[in-house]
Scaffold this active site. Sequence first.
Site, PDB file in Angstrom:
ATOM      1  N   ASP A  23      -0.251   5.114   0.722  1.00  0.00           N
ATOM      2  CA  ASP A  23      -0.727   6.017   1.940  1.00  0.00           C
ATOM      3  C   ASP A  23      -0.619   5.468   3.160  1.00  0.00           C
ATOM      4  OD1 ASP A  23      -1.058   8.327   0.132  1.00  0.00           O
ATOM      5  OD2 ASP A  23      -2.573   7.240  -0.432  1.00  0.00           O
ATOM      6  N   ASP A  45       0.839  -1.223   0.052  1.00  0.00           N
ATOM      7  CA  ASP A  45      -0.014  -0.032   0.167  1.00  0.00           C
ATOM      8  C   ASP A  45       0.982   1.102   0.058  1.00  0.00           C
ATOM      9  OD1 ASP A  45      -2.270   1.541   0.675  1.00  0.00           O
ATOM     10  OD2 ASP A  45      -1.642   1.808   2.450  1.00  0.00           O
TER      11      ASP A  45
END
Length: 220
Positions: A13, A11
């Site tokens: 953020d 991922d």
Amino acid sequence: MSTPTRAILWDMDGTLIDSEPAHEAAFDSALRETGLTVPESLHADLLGASGDTVFAALQEATGTPLSLADWTRLKHRHFEHHARAITRLPAAALAERLAARGVPMALVSNSTAEEVAFCLRTTGLDTLLTTIVTRADVSQGKPAPEGYLLAARRLGVAPQQCLVVEDSPTGAAAGCAAGMQVIYHPQFPDPSPPPGARYVAPDQPPVPLIETFLTQKDPL
């Protein structure tokens, strides 16, 4: 028998970079520009959600006549203004070390393609991660598994040989739904981590689990 090729799916953020302060500041600035008012917890409650999901909540809370495209352009303009708030997290250094070893990796984000490109350039990670899946690449964002499954196909690695590293319950749910192994490593302690994922507390590095995944035949 040798260990099959395995991949790490990151991922962005809250995992590789800390962009949440910039996102929150951009969200608030865009609200002020449009004169909209939302419940104080709205942005925090949507951690890890895609832009269209956030906009749907915004629209429900305010009845704004803005379109999704209008809101996206407005927020991104403010997001770029707050670029100084975007910083690397420790996992970025780990990703660099794994890339140097030739470990297959991909980035899967609920952010727009424009936001992802901007964040990677800003943090100098744009040359490190070249297999990228953004919200624009899928019909459904996280928690749907589509993004992670697409990343596995692009890498040519079976889903069960992929390890997802996520900071949000939304993202962890997407990885689990894709049939992948998942490390849930949030920025703040979570007394109720999502089921199916391996919880790594914020003050603990995910390195041991990642190394185990890459070198051992058995799953985590």
